[in-house]
Structure formats: C-alpha cells, structure tokens
Scaffold this motif. Sequence first.
Motif, PDB file in Angstrom:
ATOM      1  N   VAL A  91      85.256 -12.632   4.785  1.00 37.09           N
ATOM      2  CA  VAL A  91      84.775 -11.383   4.189  1.00 37.09           C
ATOM      3  C   VAL A  91      85.409 -10.199   4.900  1.00 37.09           C
ATOM      4  N   SER A  92      85.406  -9.058   4.224  1.00 37.36           N
ATOM      5  CA  SER A  92      86.009  -7.854   4.786  1.00 37.36           C
ATOM      6  C   SER A  92      85.275  -6.629   4.263  1.00 37.36           C
ATOM      7  N   ASP A  93      85.154  -5.619   5.121  1.00 34.03           N
ATOM      8  CA  ASP A  93      84.586  -4.345   4.684  1.00 34.03           C
ATOM      9  C   ASP A  93      85.587  -3.542   3.862  1.00 34.03           C
ATOM     10  N   VAL A 115      83.887  -2.306 -10.218  1.00 35.53           N
ATOM     11  CA  VAL A 115      84.459  -3.465  -9.532  1.00 35.53           C
ATOM     12  C   VAL A 115      83.786  -3.663  -8.176  1.00 35.53           C
ATOM     13  N   VAL A 116      83.538  -2.557  -7.471  1.00 39.60           N
ATOM     14  CA  VAL A 116      82.842  -2.658  -6.186  1.00 39.60           C
ATOM     15  C   VAL A 116      81.468  -3.285  -6.377  1.00 39.60           C
ATOM     16  N   ALA A 117      80.756  -2.856  -7.408  1.00 42.97           N
ATOM     17  CA  ALA A 117      79.433  -3.440  -7.685  1.00 42.97           C
ATOM     18  C   ALA A 117      79.557  -4.940  -7.960  1.00 42.97           C
ATOM     19  N   TRP A 118      80.616  -5.320  -8.670  1.00 41.91           N
ATOM     20  CA  TRP A 118      80.833  -6.749  -8.941  1.00 41.91           C
ATOM     21  C   TRP A 118      81.167  -7.500  -7.662  1.00 41.91           C
ATOM     22  N   LEU A 119      82.028  -6.926  -6.805  1.00 45.50           N
ATOM     23  CA  LEU A 119      82.393  -7.581  -5.553  1.00 45.50           C
ATOM     24  C   LEU A 119      81.174  -7.783  -4.654  1.00 45.50           C
ATOM     25  N   GLU A 120      80.242  -6.860  -4.740  1.00 43.22           N
ATOM     26  CA  GLU A 120      79.038  -6.960  -3.911  1.00 43.22           C
ATOM     27  C   GLU A 120      77.934  -7.756  -4.599  1.00 43.22           C
ATOM     28  N   ASN A 121      78.195  -8.205  -5.821  1.00 41.09           N
ATOM     29  CA  ASN A 121      77.181  -8.884  -6.628  1.00 41.09           C
ATOM     30  C   ASN A 121      77.479 -10.375  -6.705  1.00 41.09           C
ATOM     31  N   GLU A 122      77.816 -10.963  -5.567  1.00 40.32           N
ATOM     32  CA  GLU A 122      78.140 -12.397  -5.595  1.00 40.32           C
ATOM     33  C   GLU A 122      77.553 -13.104  -4.393  1.00 40.32           C
ATOM     34  N   ILE A 167      71.256 -13.504 -14.344  1.00 40.52           N
ATOM     35  CA  ILE A 167      70.747 -12.541 -15.322  1.00 40.52           C
ATOM     36  C   ILE A 167      71.693 -12.519 -16.521  1.00 40.52           C
ATOM     37  N   ALA A 168      71.143 -12.552 -17.701  1.00 40.24           N
ATOM     38  CA  ALA A 168      71.952 -12.588 -18.915  1.00 40.24           C
ATOM     39  C   ALA A 168      72.898 -11.397 -18.972  1.00 40.24           C
ATOM     40  N   ASP A 169      74.183 -11.690 -19.267  1.00 35.96           N
ATOM     41  CA  ASP A 169      75.225 -10.681 -19.480  1.00 35.96           C
ATOM     42  C   ASP A 169      75.583  -9.905 -18.210  1.00 35.96           C
ATOM     43  N   GLU A 170      75.212 -10.407 -17.049  1.00 40.48           N
ATOM     44  CA  GLU A 170      75.579  -9.783 -15.776  1.00 40.48           C
ATOM     45  C   GLU A 170      76.805 -10.479 -15.214  1.00 40.48           C
ATOM     46  N   TRP A 171      77.776  -9.689 -14.717  1.00 39.83           N
ATOM     47  CA  TRP A 171      78.993 -10.260 -14.133  1.00 39.83           C
ATOM     48  C   TRP A 171      78.741 -10.678 -12.691  1.00 39.83           C
ATOM     49  N   TYR A 172      79.155 -11.887 -12.354  1.00 34.46           N
ATOM     50  CA  TYR A 172      79.057 -12.431 -11.001  1.00 34.46           C
ATOM     51  C   TYR A 172      80.434 -12.919 -10.551  1.00 34.46           C
ATOM     52  N   ARG A 173      80.549 -13.095  -9.236  1.00 28.99           N
ATOM     53  CA  ARG A 173      81.734 -13.750  -8.682  1.00 28.99           C
ATOM     54  C   ARG A 173      81.325 -15.130  -8.189  1.00 28.99           C
ATOM     55  N   LEU A 174      81.985 -16.142  -8.685  1.00 32.50           N
ATOM     56  CA  LEU A 174      81.705 -17.525  -8.323  1.00 32.50           C
ATOM     57  C   LEU A 174      82.894 -18.093  -7.563  1.00 32.50           C
ATOM     58  N   ARG A 175      82.648 -18.583  -6.368  1.00 31.63           N
ATOM     59  CA  ARG A 175      83.686 -19.220  -5.552  1.00 31.63           C
ATOM     60  C   ARG A 175      83.557 -20.733  -5.695  1.00 31.63           C
ATOM     61  N   VAL A 176      84.642 -21.396  -6.084  1.00 31.97           N
ATOM     62  CA  VAL A 176      84.605 -22.841  -6.330  1.00 31.97           C
ATOM     63  C   VAL A 176      85.644 -23.539  -5.458  1.00 31.97           C
ATOM     64  N   VAL A 177      85.218 -24.593  -4.771  1.00 28.09           N
ATOM     65  CA  VAL A 177      86.106 -25.502  -4.053  1.00 28.09           C
ATOM     66  C   VAL A 177      85.979 -26.870  -4.712  1.00 28.09           C
ATOM     67  N   THR A 178      87.102 -27.495  -5.035  1.00 33.27           N
ATOM     68  CA  THR A 178      87.060 -28.867  -5.557  1.00 33.27           C
ATOM     69  C   THR A 178      87.604 -29.810  -4.493  1.00 33.27           C
ATOM     70  N   ILE A 210      76.042  -2.093 -13.210  1.00 37.40           N
ATOM     71  CA  ILE A 210      77.355  -1.608 -13.655  1.00 37.40           C
ATOM     72  C   ILE A 210      78.467  -2.571 -13.246  1.00 37.40           C
ATOM     73  N   ALA A 211      78.113  -3.698 -12.639  1.00 33.64           N
ATOM     74  CA  ALA A 211      79.118  -4.639 -12.137  1.00 33.64           C
ATOM     75  C   ALA A 211      80.035  -5.117 -13.258  1.00 33.64           C
ATOM     76  N   THR A 212      81.341  -5.090 -12.984  1.00 27.83           N
ATOM     77  CA  THR A 212      82.345  -5.564 -13.931  1.00 27.83           C
ATOM     78  C   THR A 212      83.615  -5.898 -13.162  1.00 27.83           C
ATOM     79  N   PRO A 213      84.356  -6.935 -13.571  1.00 25.72           N
ATOM     80  CA  PRO A 213      85.637  -7.216 -12.923  1.00 25.72           C
ATOM     81  C   PRO A 213      86.778  -6.358 -13.456  1.00 25.72           C
ATOM     82  N   PHE A 214      86.501  -5.496 -14.432  1.00 25.98           N
ATOM     83  CA  PHE A 214      87.525  -4.659 -15.051  1.00 25.98           C
ATOM     84  C   PHE A 214      87.478  -3.240 -14.500  1.00 25.98           C
ATOM     85  N   ALA A 215      88.627  -2.672 -14.162  1.00 21.22           N
ATOM     86  CA  ALA A 215      88.684  -1.275 -13.742  1.00 21.22           C
ATOM     87  C   ALA A 215      88.341  -0.385 -14.934  1.00 21.22           C
TER      88      ALA A 215
END
Length: 380
Positions: free
Chosen positions: A71-73, A82-89, A116-127, A206-211
């Motif tokens: 992680v990084s500040d 995008v910041v809201a999305w980055l912090e919403n994971e 939450i329905a229709d909320e953008w999240y960041r999911l980290r996946v390792v296989t 307001i989280a979104t991965p789009f600028a």
Amino acid sequence: SGANIHTHGLHVSGSGNADDATREAESGECLLYNWTLPEDHWEGTFWYHAHTRGLTDPQVAGGAFGLVVVVSDDLASDDLGVVAWLENEDLRLIAATIDDVTTGNGIVGGDAVDLIADEWYRLRVVTVDPEGVDLELQLTEECEARAVAFDGVWLFDVPGPNTDGFYVMTGASRVDLALRCWNSSVILLNDEPVMWLDVVDGPTSIATPFANNSYTWEPRNRPTYLRDLRNVTVDDDDVEIEITSTAINGLSYDPDVPLDATVYYDSVQEWTILGRSRHPFHLHVYHVQVVTPGGCGNHEEGQYYDVIYAPDVDCRVRFHVVDFGERVMLHCHFLAHEDAGAMTWINVTQNPDPAAAQMPLQPTTDAAPAICGDDDLGLR
C-alpha cells in the motif's frame, strides 16, 4: 527437509537476506528476511510461497503460500471519484486449486462477501495452482468487471475493457478488478465457486474507476523499473528461453552455474520465451513487458507480467535491469518441473564501460540460518 519463502512479484534484491531462494532453514532453524522496497515501488497485489529446492511443489500444495498487498499514501490518481474507489476496497481473494480441490480464501465452496448494489469496488485476486496453467476466472453476468492491474502492475490505461468477467490465469497470476454488481453473483475458478457476492441495499458513493466518471486514465508516478520499453534501444535481444519438464535451455538447475547469457546492470533485455505447453515462465526480481505485436497467449502487448504462459506461440518480452543485480532466478512455474530441474539463474554484473551506471551494493548481511530463539537472530 528445508524451508524458505519467496516474495513473488516484489521488486526486491535476489541476494543476501532479501529474496535469495537458495537460502533454506532446516528443522529448528530460522531465517530472517529483510525486504526493503525501493522508494518508487508501486502499490500492488503480490504473494509469497515456499521455494525450497526440490520441495516447492509439495510445500505449496500443503498450504505454504499467502497474499501480500503493498500500500502507499501516494495514490495512483487524484480524481475524486477514482480516489474514492481506491479507498473503497477490502476485497481480497486467494482462489486456489490443489489436488483437484478448489477453495476461495481457504474455504471449500467459496468465501462470501456483501456488496452494495451498483457500488464500485476493487477486488484483488491471486490464483494458486502448483500445476500452474489453464485457470479460468469467471464472473457471472450480474456484475461488471474491468481489469486495472495484472500481476501487481497497473495497466497503462485504467480501467481495461469490459471482458464479460472472463480472465485466463496461471497458477501464479494476479488480477486487480474494478467490480460492481446489480444482483447477487458468484466468482468461479474452472467452474468451481471461489467467492459468493451477496448484493445488499445501501447508499452508493462517488467511487468509480473512471476519471471524471467517464474516461480511462494513466496511473501516475510509474517507476523506472516498469517504464514503457517498447520504443527504447535494446542492449541484448539474442536470448531464447526453452523450458522442458527438467531443464532450461538443455541444462538442469545448478546453483553454481548460471544461464549462458551476459546481463549487465542497467541494460534493457529482450528475451524470447519459446512457446511450450505446460511450462509457464517466471523471472524473479523483475517484471517483464510483452512486446510481441498483438500480444502472446492471453498476455496483452505492452503490459507487464511476472509469469508468461503462451503455449502455442513464442513470446518476446523486455525488462530493465535496474536497482538490483547479482543472482536473479528464473524457472518453470509448473512447480513439479521446477523441483525436477527446470530452473536456472542469471548473474547480473557491472558493465565494464566506464560511463555505465554503477550497480549498487547488494545485501551482504550474514544470510545463514540461525537457531530459533538465538539472542542475535535480529542481527542476521
């Protein structure tokens, strides 16, 4: 039998008490590791696993692996959404297949999370799969998923296209996804459930991965070791890597004999990974950028990865030998093949040209094992 740890994907030294996979501790012994990240190391999704010579396959199959998140500040974007999305994971998934048993975060039948329905999240996946190949990660149609990073490295343009939630992975891959769901869904690995996504009512942010809520964006502060190499002068482009079940370029692993290749510090290398079925290529210390026109296998041209698997075609990759030198391991990530000898190493050395960049000193702290509980263990 011995034991050790390899930090898969971290940009750290392969020497001394850093990520030297030749170090091993026997029963009753301890190893002290010092993983010092460069100041410009990007945040990202990585993992660790056992890397004991001749025992990697059974030890990983026995559960000797886990997730590492850097992680990084200094966030990759300053766009408010995008910041809201980055912090919403806080969605993390280790999807593993071991001896035909599939688990999600260690749970047979899959883990479960509320969204939450229709909320953008960041999911980290390792296989994770010791056999290393042909893993299909699939989200059902109730969700939208877009890749934002492969193998712990941001894409050059974020987010990636909508792929209907389908990604082909190796047994050592990572993918970070921008994810939102309208109805409850499930994530599958080779048709087996690994995470249940239970959609609940709640306020969206307001989280979104789009600028500007509409556009892709380029992550800022890309480190030197991950710069775009597609249009730079290559110092060496005649190295070919051929992997079999017991050897690389015809030679089985020898800790005293490196790959027959001259690799200078601060050089840009272009290697060709010859397409071979069931032989995924992994290089320690450095990620590699795919430069094959149109990409190779399921790897996109221009993106960085740390495991390359393109069984039907040759794959050209580039990497910048920077920050670290000396021993750098490479091997087949079908772990039984690694154990059988499909592993070697390169010796990164100082370029004799007086004008060349100077290779920094590598970790030389006493890297020998110590008896667990020794008072001086912290000094080793």
